[in-house]
Design an enzyme around this catalytic site. Structure first.
Site, PDB file in Angstrom:
ATOM      1  N   CYS A 102       0.847  -1.195   0.000  1.00 49.68           N
ATOM      2  CA  CYS A 102       0.000   0.000   0.000  1.00 49.68           C
ATOM      3  C   CYS A 102       0.886   1.249   0.000  1.00 49.68           C
ATOM      4  O   CYS A 102       1.852   1.330   0.776  1.00 49.68           O
ATOM      5  CB  CYS A 102      -0.893   0.004   1.234  1.00 49.68           C
ATOM      6  SG  CYS A 102      -1.865   1.529   1.340  1.00 49.68           S
ATOM      7  N   GLU A 132       3.510  -5.891   8.587  1.00 49.18           N
ATOM      8  CA  GLU A 132       3.864  -4.495   8.267  1.00 49.18           C
ATOM      9  C   GLU A 132       5.031  -4.037   9.139  1.00 49.18           C
ATOM     10  O   GLU A 132       5.957  -3.362   8.658  1.00 49.18           O
ATOM     11  CB  GLU A 132       2.648  -3.592   8.482  1.00 49.18           C
ATOM     12  CG  GLU A 132       2.932  -2.153   8.068  1.00 49.18           C
ATOM     13  CD  GLU A 132       1.792  -1.212   8.424  1.00 49.18           C
ATOM     14  OE1 GLU A 132       0.620  -1.584   8.260  1.00 49.18           O
ATOM     15  OE2 GLU A 132       2.084  -0.094   8.877  1.00 49.18           O
TER      16      GLU A 132
HETATM   17  S1  SF4 Z   1      -5.527  -0.184   5.890  1.00 46.29           S
HETATM   18 FE1  SF4 Z   1      -3.499  -0.688   5.104  1.00 46.29          FE
HETATM   19  S2  SF4 Z   1      -3.873  -1.170   2.968  1.00 46.29           S
HETATM   20 FE2  SF4 Z   1      -5.646  -0.003   3.664  1.00 46.29          FE
HETATM   21  S3  SF4 Z   1      -5.198   2.154   3.151  1.00 46.29           S
HETATM   22 FE3  SF4 Z   1      -4.565   1.748   5.277  1.00 46.29          FE
HETATM   23  S4  SF4 Z   1      -2.386   1.265   5.073  1.00 46.29           S
HETATM   24 FE4  SF4 Z   1      -3.290   1.006   3.070  1.00 46.29          FE
END
Ligand code: SF4
Length: 330
Positions: A102, A132
């Site tokens: 992301c 993460e």
């Molecule tokens: S929950 Fe994780 S994947 Fe979704 S926008 Fe937030 S950081 Fe990105």
């Protein structure tokens, strides 16, 4: 006994898929169409059992480590991000990689690199063992110290208490993170903040919606998987903000009818990795039991979208007449 006519559901909005999850799932689906099965995916592309099962049926193969992928094959990295060492391993095996990390996780990686370059000790607020956190730590392993909540603050050891910065996992509870930062600042008054919020917009919006909804619901049902950090946080936030009871379920058939005893209003929401069809399953289950009146609670509107990973965009552009499915506006 609760009368059937007074029973209702409060449905939180925003809920479910965030822009990062939508992008990651589309990445695997489009890669399967574009290159054909199998497409390897390192770790669960997003933390949801239903999504993983559906992609497996379409030809995705999920592996835990890069070394499990056959030489020269295509591997997608999940939305949670990977350490630089994983990119190196993949290059060593001549794998074709598509990075579905992301963009908001990538932002935290970049912040870590910058603070490490300036030789700060970086206090990363997050949950031990979460993918993460492992990926972000891998950007600067000699500078990053994990802080797993307010109670962990006393254990932190740094080289210079005046040269300390904090970052966080993107999917934490906003209030708990504020409490952790306050405690850190008591120990390190010159603590430096990240340049912008690390807890992402989607996590914050879903928590805002669940807070408003939980205030008017005796029971809250959160659709999501147990390894989904943001879904687990929604259960905690619901309990902290007025719900007598809150539960996490992957599917409607995991709901225990006993939870409904004496309940007039049920709140429903879902984590950022949950497709809305699973929420509709829960709504149908509730409707069969007299909770057919559904009212949406939408304290904040959400419009974020992300473009596909660059590797995929490049190959799609090369297709004559190709139309890219996502327009970058995020
Ligand atoms: S929950 Fe994780 S994947 Fe979704 S926008 Fe937030 S950081 Fe990105």
């Amino acid at each position: 006994m609760t009368s059937t006519t007074s029973r209702r559901v409060l449905l939180a909005k925003p809920r479910g898929y965030c822009a990062g999850v939508d992008r990651a799932v589309q990445t695997v689906e489009i890669a399967l169409e574009q290159y054909g099965a199998p497409i390897y995916v390192r770790k669960q592309i997003v933390h949801n059992v239903h999504v993983v099962k559906t992609l497996e049926e379409k030809g995705a193969i999920f592996v835990d480590e890069t070394e499990e992928v056959p030489e020269g094959a295509i591997v997608v990295f999940s939305a949670h991000g990977v350490a630089p060492s994983v990119h190196q391993e993949a290059a060593g095996l001549s794998l074709r990689t598509i990075d579905a990390t992301c963009p908001l996780v990538t932002k935290v990686h970049k912040e870590a690199v910058r603070f490490a370059r300036d030789d700060f000790d970086i206090l990363l607020i997050g949950h031990e063992g979460h993918e993460e956190v492992i990926g972000t730590t891998g950007e600067a392993p000699d500078h990053i110290h994990l802080v797993d909540g307010p109670d962990d603050v006393a254990n932190v050891q740094v080289r210079d208490p005046d040269k300390v910065a904090w970052l966080s996992q993107t999917t934490l509870s906003v209030s708990e993170t504020v409490a952790t930062v306050e405690k850190l600042r008591e120990r390190f008054p010159n603590l430096l903040d990240p340049p912008s919020d690390d807890i992402c917009y989607a996590t914050q919006n879903r928590q805002t919606a669940v807070k408003e909804m939980a205030a008017g619901a005796e029971l809250v049902i959160v659709v999501g998987s147990r390894n989904s950090s943001n879904s687990v946080r929604l259960v905690e936030v619901a309990k902290e903000h007025g719900a007598d009871d809150a539960h996490l379920v992957d599917y409607a058939d995991e709901i225990d009818p006993a939870w409904l005893a004496g309940v007039t209003t049920v709140g429903v929401t879902s984590g950022a990795s949950v497709p809305d069809e699973l929420v509709h399953g829960v709504l149908a289950w509730l409707a069969e039991r007299g909770y057919g009146d559904v009212q949406e609670v939408e304290p904040v509107e959400e419009h974020m979208r992300f473009s596909l990973p660059k590797e995929l965009r490049r190959d799609l552009r090369a297709e004559p007449g190709a139309q890219l499915p996502i327009t970058p506006v995020g």
